[in-house]
Design an enzyme around this catalytic site. Sequence first.
Site, PDB file in Angstrom:
ATOM      1  N   ASP A 144      -6.499  37.256 -33.938  1.00 13.67           N
ATOM      2  CA  ASP A 144      -6.172  38.106 -32.778  1.00 13.67           C
ATOM      3  C   ASP A 144      -7.213  37.942 -31.678  1.00 13.67           C
ATOM      4  O   ASP A 144      -6.880  37.849 -30.492  1.00 13.67           O
ATOM      5  CB  ASP A 144      -6.108  39.574 -33.207  1.00 13.67           C
TER       6      ASP A 144
ATOM      7  N   ASP B  60       0.779  25.458 -26.648  1.00 19.22           N
ATOM      8  CA  ASP B  60       0.660  25.845 -28.050  1.00 19.22           C
ATOM      9  C   ASP B  60      -0.758  25.570 -28.537  1.00 19.22           C
ATOM     10  O   ASP B  60      -1.344  24.522 -28.228  1.00 19.22           O
ATOM     11  CB  ASP B  60       1.665  25.057 -28.890  1.00 19.22           C
TER      12      ASP B  60
ATOM     13  N   ASN C 274      -6.134  30.798 -38.721  1.00 20.11           N
ATOM     14  CA  ASN C 274      -5.843  32.111 -39.301  1.00 20.11           C
ATOM     15  C   ASN C 274      -6.115  32.144 -40.796  1.00 20.11           C
ATOM     16  O   ASN C 274      -6.701  33.097 -41.316  1.00 20.11           O
ATOM     17  CB  ASN C 274      -4.368  32.474 -39.048  1.00 20.11           C
TER      18      ASN C 274
ATOM     19  N   GLU D  86       1.433  31.896 -31.324  1.00 17.90           N
ATOM     20  CA  GLU D  86       0.310  31.227 -30.649  1.00 17.90           C
ATOM     21  C   GLU D  86       0.770  30.403 -29.458  1.00 17.90           C
ATOM     22  O   GLU D  86       0.059  29.504 -28.992  1.00 17.90           O
ATOM     23  CB  GLU D  86      -0.441  30.339 -31.645  1.00 17.90           C
TER      24      GLU D  86
ATOM     25  N   HIS E  85      -6.762  37.218 -39.955  1.00 19.52           N
ATOM     26  CA  HIS E  85      -5.924  37.591 -38.808  1.00 19.52           C
ATOM     27  C   HIS E  85      -6.682  38.344 -37.718  1.00 19.52           C
ATOM     28  O   HIS E  85      -6.325  38.253 -36.540  1.00 19.52           O
ATOM     29  CB  HIS E  85      -4.727  38.420 -39.284  1.00 19.52           C
TER      30      HIS E  85
END
Length: 323
Positions: free
Chosen positions: A206, A189, A197, A233, A202
């Site tokens: 990405d 994780d 973010n 994630e 975003h």
Amino acid sequence: MKAKKHHSDFAVRLMEHLVVPTFVLDQTGHVIIWNKSCERLTGIAAADVIGTKRHWTGFYTEERPCLADLVIAHGGSQIPSLYTVDCSTDPDRDIFSAENWCHLPIVAGLRYLAIDAGPIHDEDGKLIAVVETLRDITVQKEAQDKLEVLARQDSLTGIPNRRLFDEYLEAEWQIATGTNHPLALLMIDIDHFKAYNDTLGHLAGDHCLKRIAELISAQTRRECDVCARYGGEEFAVILPRTDLAGAVAVAKRIARAVSLARIRNPGLGPTSKLTMSIGASAYDADNRPISPDELLRSADAALYAAKQSGRACVRTPSSLRAA
């Protein structure tokens, strides 16, 4: 009698000029019709196969039964071992349908054909011939294959998605338990990814996910290792023939690679960098989960423990027992 012969001649001429590639075998397996469309599909002239059993040369590089041969031999049970897909809906009547990759030696190379074959009987029910028809559906097959790949591939990172991960895990579990070889699993994780973010947006998120996928993949170096995006994630890594100690070593390698990449996380402060929490579990000499689901739950619990321990660390089931 002349009328009967006329009808027979008409039927042969009709078969010869069908737009569907078609050939006909007699009850002994010799070619009696090889129509014009079949000539165009295979590049083989009718004169070269009529009266022979060499119809297979139009579709394969080595001698093997065509579907029409299986009709003559009542060999429907062989279809799964000889053809990519068995589509037969009436096998009890020796009407067979299948799909297969065929290597057309002369004209078109490798093509994916939909094939149907069925018997022709006389008035007494005696087999007198078998008709095989063929359709080139290569374009449809390739499109289907691409869709299937996309359905199993994470669209953002290009690595396997959860669906494909589950399939790989089940397959590797069967191999490990069947051969008594170890199998390890990592659950990974990205720490504080929401802060990343929320601060950078975003699109940056990405890009970050793609970069992390590259870093993890680079540290799972064997062809048999599988790195997947498990969701959001979270990533997962399947490590065949790897015990828990080996899994921890890979996990530390991944954590170090991410650290060296020095990816900023300004949501936690101007000097903060992204880190990873990793849970590792294994099926090996010292650890015996009873199912792939239990192996997964064990790695997930270890990941949770890593987060609870302050993140940026690797935890295993043994560290949970120690606690």
